[in-house]
Design a protein around this motif. Structure first.
Motif, PDB file in Angstrom:
ATOM      1  N   ALA A   4     -43.506  48.126   8.699  1.00  0.00           N
ATOM      2  CA  ALA A   4     -43.618  47.519  10.019  1.00  0.00           C
ATOM      3  C   ALA A   4     -43.412  46.021   9.883  1.00  0.00           C
ATOM      4  O   ALA A   4     -43.521  45.469   8.811  1.00  0.00           O
ATOM      5  CB  ALA A   4     -44.980  47.811  10.641  1.00  0.00           C
ATOM      6  N   ALA A   5     -43.131  45.362  11.015  1.00  0.00           N
ATOM      7  CA  ALA A   5     -42.884  43.925  10.930  1.00  0.00           C
ATOM      8  C   ALA A   5     -43.072  43.257  12.284  1.00  0.00           C
ATOM      9  O   ALA A   5     -42.798  43.842  13.327  1.00  0.00           O
ATOM     10  CB  ALA A   5     -41.477  43.659  10.416  1.00  0.00           C
ATOM     11  N   TYR A   6     -43.534  42.026  12.238  1.00  0.00           N
ATOM     12  CA  TYR A   6     -43.608  41.192  13.435  1.00  0.00           C
ATOM     13  C   TYR A   6     -42.339  40.341  13.502  1.00  0.00           C
ATOM     14  O   TYR A   6     -41.872  39.837  12.480  1.00  0.00           O
ATOM     15  CB  TYR A   6     -44.837  40.286  13.372  1.00  0.00           C
ATOM     16  N   ILE A   7     -41.776  40.162  14.661  1.00  0.00           N
ATOM     17  CA  ILE A   7     -40.584  39.339  14.828  1.00  0.00           C
ATOM     18  C   ILE A   7     -40.822  38.264  15.882  1.00  0.00           C
ATOM     19  O   ILE A   7     -41.445  38.524  16.915  1.00  0.00           O
ATOM     20  CB  ILE A   7     -39.345  40.196  15.213  1.00  0.00           C
ATOM     21  N   ARG A   8     -40.393  37.062  15.577  1.00  0.00           N
ATOM     22  CA  ARG A   8     -40.527  35.965  16.534  1.00  0.00           C
ATOM     23  C   ARG A   8     -39.610  36.196  17.733  1.00  0.00           C
ATOM     24  O   ARG A   8     -38.592  36.855  17.629  1.00  0.00           O
ATOM     25  CB  ARG A   8     -40.156  34.634  15.872  1.00  0.00           C
ATOM     26  N   ARG A   9     -39.966  35.620  18.852  1.00  0.00           N
ATOM     27  CA  ARG A   9     -39.126  35.725  20.039  1.00  0.00           C
ATOM     28  C   ARG A   9     -37.843  34.917  19.840  1.00  0.00           C
ATOM     29  O   ARG A   9     -37.883  33.755  19.460  1.00  0.00           O
ATOM     30  CB  ARG A   9     -39.879  35.213  21.265  1.00  0.00           C
ATOM     31  N   ASP A  10     -36.719  35.548  20.086  1.00  0.00           N
ATOM     32  CA  ASP A  10     -35.416  34.889  19.951  1.00  0.00           C
ATOM     33  C   ASP A  10     -35.026  34.285  21.296  1.00  0.00           C
ATOM     34  O   ASP A  10     -34.982  34.977  22.303  1.00  0.00           O
ATOM     35  CB  ASP A  10     -34.363  35.912  19.498  1.00  0.00           C
ATOM     36  N   ARG A  11     -34.732  32.996  21.294  1.00  0.00           N
ATOM     37  CA  ARG A  11     -34.407  32.298  22.532  1.00  0.00           C
ATOM     38  C   ARG A  11     -32.898  32.155  22.724  1.00  0.00           C
ATOM     39  O   ARG A  11     -32.449  31.239  23.395  1.00  0.00           O
ATOM     40  CB  ARG A  11     -35.074  30.925  22.534  1.00  0.00           C
ATOM     41  N   GLY A  12     -32.158  33.027  22.146  1.00  0.00           N
ATOM     42  CA  GLY A  12     -30.709  33.003  22.328  1.00  0.00           C
ATOM     43  C   GLY A  12     -29.935  32.542  21.116  1.00  0.00           C
ATOM     44  O   GLY A  12     -28.702  32.577  21.118  1.00  0.00           O
ATOM     45  N   GLY A  13     -30.637  32.100  20.074  1.00  0.00           N
ATOM     46  CA  GLY A  13     -29.954  31.623  18.879  1.00  0.00           C
ATOM     47  C   GLY A  13     -29.148  32.709  18.188  1.00  0.00           C
ATOM     48  O   GLY A  13     -28.024  32.468  17.736  1.00  0.00           O
ATOM     49  N   ARG A  14     -29.719  33.903  18.117  1.00  0.00           N
ATOM     50  CA  ARG A  14     -29.009  34.996  17.446  1.00  0.00           C
ATOM     51  C   ARG A  14     -27.749  35.363  18.216  1.00  0.00           C
ATOM     52  O   ARG A  14     -26.692  35.601  17.619  1.00  0.00           O
ATOM     53  CB  ARG A  14     -29.925  36.218  17.302  1.00  0.00           C
ATOM     54  N   ARG A  15     -27.844  35.396  19.538  1.00  0.00           N
ATOM     55  CA  ARG A  15     -26.674  35.716  20.353  1.00  0.00           C
ATOM     56  C   ARG A  15     -25.600  34.628  20.218  1.00  0.00           C
ATOM     57  O   ARG A  15     -24.404  34.930  20.123  1.00  0.00           O
ATOM     58  CB  ARG A  15     -27.082  35.868  21.816  1.00  0.00           C
ATOM     59  N   ALA A  16     -26.024  33.380  20.165  1.00  0.00           N
ATOM     60  CA  ALA A  16     -25.074  32.277  20.023  1.00  0.00           C
ATOM     61  C   ALA A  16     -24.355  32.359  18.676  1.00  0.00           C
ATOM     62  O   ALA A  16     -23.132  32.172  18.588  1.00  0.00           O
ATOM     63  CB  ALA A  16     -25.784  30.936  20.164  1.00  0.00           C
ATOM     64  N   ILE A  21     -20.516  41.672   7.546  1.00  0.00           N
ATOM     65  CA  ILE A  21     -21.896  42.138   7.382  1.00  0.00           C
ATOM     66  C   ILE A  21     -22.840  41.285   8.221  1.00  0.00           C
ATOM     67  O   ILE A  21     -23.760  41.800   8.881  1.00  0.00           O
ATOM     68  CB  ILE A  21     -22.305  42.103   5.897  1.00  0.00           C
ATOM     69  N   GLN A  22     -22.634  39.973   8.219  1.00  0.00           N
ATOM     70  CA  GLN A  22     -23.501  39.088   8.988  1.00  0.00           C
ATOM     71  C   GLN A  22     -23.345  39.312  10.488  1.00  0.00           C
ATOM     72  O   GLN A  22     -24.327  39.217  11.240  1.00  0.00           O
ATOM     73  CB  GLN A  22     -23.216  37.628   8.619  1.00  0.00           C
ATOM     74  N   ILE A  23     -22.135  39.613  10.928  1.00  0.00           N
ATOM     75  CA  ILE A  23     -21.938  39.943  12.344  1.00  0.00           C
ATOM     76  C   ILE A  23     -22.714  41.209  12.694  1.00  0.00           C
ATOM     77  O   ILE A  23     -23.352  41.297  13.754  1.00  0.00           O
ATOM     78  CB  ILE A  23     -20.442  40.108  12.650  1.00  0.00           C
ATOM     79  N   TYR A  24     -22.687  42.186  11.801  1.00  0.00           N
ATOM     80  CA  TYR A  24     -23.473  43.405  12.012  1.00  0.00           C
ATOM     81  C   TYR A  24     -24.964  43.087  12.082  1.00  0.00           C
ATOM     82  O   TYR A  24     -25.682  43.587  12.963  1.00  0.00           O
ATOM     83  CB  TYR A  24     -23.208  44.402  10.880  1.00  0.00           C
TER      84      TYR A  24
END
Length: 293
Positions: free
Chosen positions: A61-73, A108-111
């Motif tokens: 299991a894992a906790y993940i921080r809220r993404d504010r759009g950085g991953r999408r960008a 791979i990074q895009i995936y």
């Protein structure tokens, strides 16, 4: 149809650039030497994979921080960069170069940026961290002589720079993007064995008949300090040292900025966290792992 595919694949490869392609490069090593080296290296790779695979574990299991759009960008940016690279390769009829490890790592990074969270993403993320030797070597030994199209050389530097930015940002997010303990080399063994297999099976099988020096599987680079008949064995050895050392160093630097340096600190550890963030956004919790059967 096959002739058309081959024409797009490598008919535009520049054979006038030293050690890039051609009969001279293809004949650098004898077929017998290539076969013997391949058998030796693959036997070692199989043993390394078995050792590492029997020891790897994944978090439950894992906790993940809220993404504010950085991953999408980053996903959009990396997709644009890789799309431009694909366009350059088709326009110059050098599509075969998309098989080089840095392009594969970019894919791979895009995936990783696009995939839904699951254990496979964690496994791929950990394995790909040991492939960062590719962009590092691209910076140290740049090969831009054949990049003559508009912005093609600039895209080279941008792509390889982003290959370090993406894993750092994903480590900042946490969750499925987590790493093993710094003393654990099981993922390193699995990743490097797969890397060796890709070079000595996939790249070599394609490089020999086409006489295109994919990631220097046919002949050494001009700046290769280990140039000679044993250059591939030397490369196998020194990359076996560089890949884990670079990954561990990258993780240590990331850990400093993400877990200790107060202006950028966002978490307690880069390993898996089973936790709920407190009011300050920091993580309080414990690690949780399970063995892969």
């Amino acid at each position: 149809m096959i002739d058309l595919v081959m024409d797009w694949a490598y008919s535009g490869v520049n054979t006038t650039v030293p050690r890039n392609a051609g009969p001279e490069c293809a004949e650098y090593l004898s077929p017998t030497r290539r076969r013997i080296e391949t058998v030796i290296v693959l036997i070692a790779a199989v043993g390394l994979f078995e050792w590492g695979y029997n020891r790897i574990s994944l978090p439950t299991a894992a906790y993940i921080r809220r993404d504010r759009g950085g991953r999408r960008a980053l996903l959009v940016l990396m997709s644009i960069i890789w799309g431009m690279e694909i366009g350059y390769k088709f326009s110059s009829k050098t599509v075969i170069y998309l098989l080089n490890p840095c392009h594969v790592t970019t894919a791979i990074q895009i995936y990783l940026l696009a995939a839904s969270p699951n254990n496979i993403v964690t496994a791929v993320f950990r394995i790909h961290l040991y492939l960062l030797n590719g962009p590092l070597l691209a910076f140290i030994f740049p090969e831009t002589d054949t990049r003559i199209l508009p912005l093609e050389a600039a895209i080279y530097w941008i792509q390889h720079g982003l290959m370090f930015v993406v894993p750092y940002y994903l480590l900042r997010l946490g969750g499925v993007y987590n790493v093993e303990e710094i003393s654990d080399f099981s993922w390193s063994a699995v990743s490097y064995s797969l890397n060796v297999f890709y070079h000595f099976v996939v790249l070599q099988i394609i490089a020999v008949p086409t006489m295109v020096n994919l990631n220097h599987m046919l002949c050494p680079a001009i700046l290769d300090p280990f140039e000679g008949p044993y250059y591939r064995l030397f490369a196998t050895f020194h990359q076996a040292l560089l890949c884990p050392l670079l990954c561990k160093l990258f993780c240590l630097v990331a850990a400093f900025f993400l877990t200790k340096f107060w202006p950028t600190k966002v978490k307690r550890t880069l390993c898996c966290e089973v936790a709920i963030p407190n009011t300050n956004g920091n993580v309080i919790g414990r690690n949780s792992h399970s063995h892969i059967d």
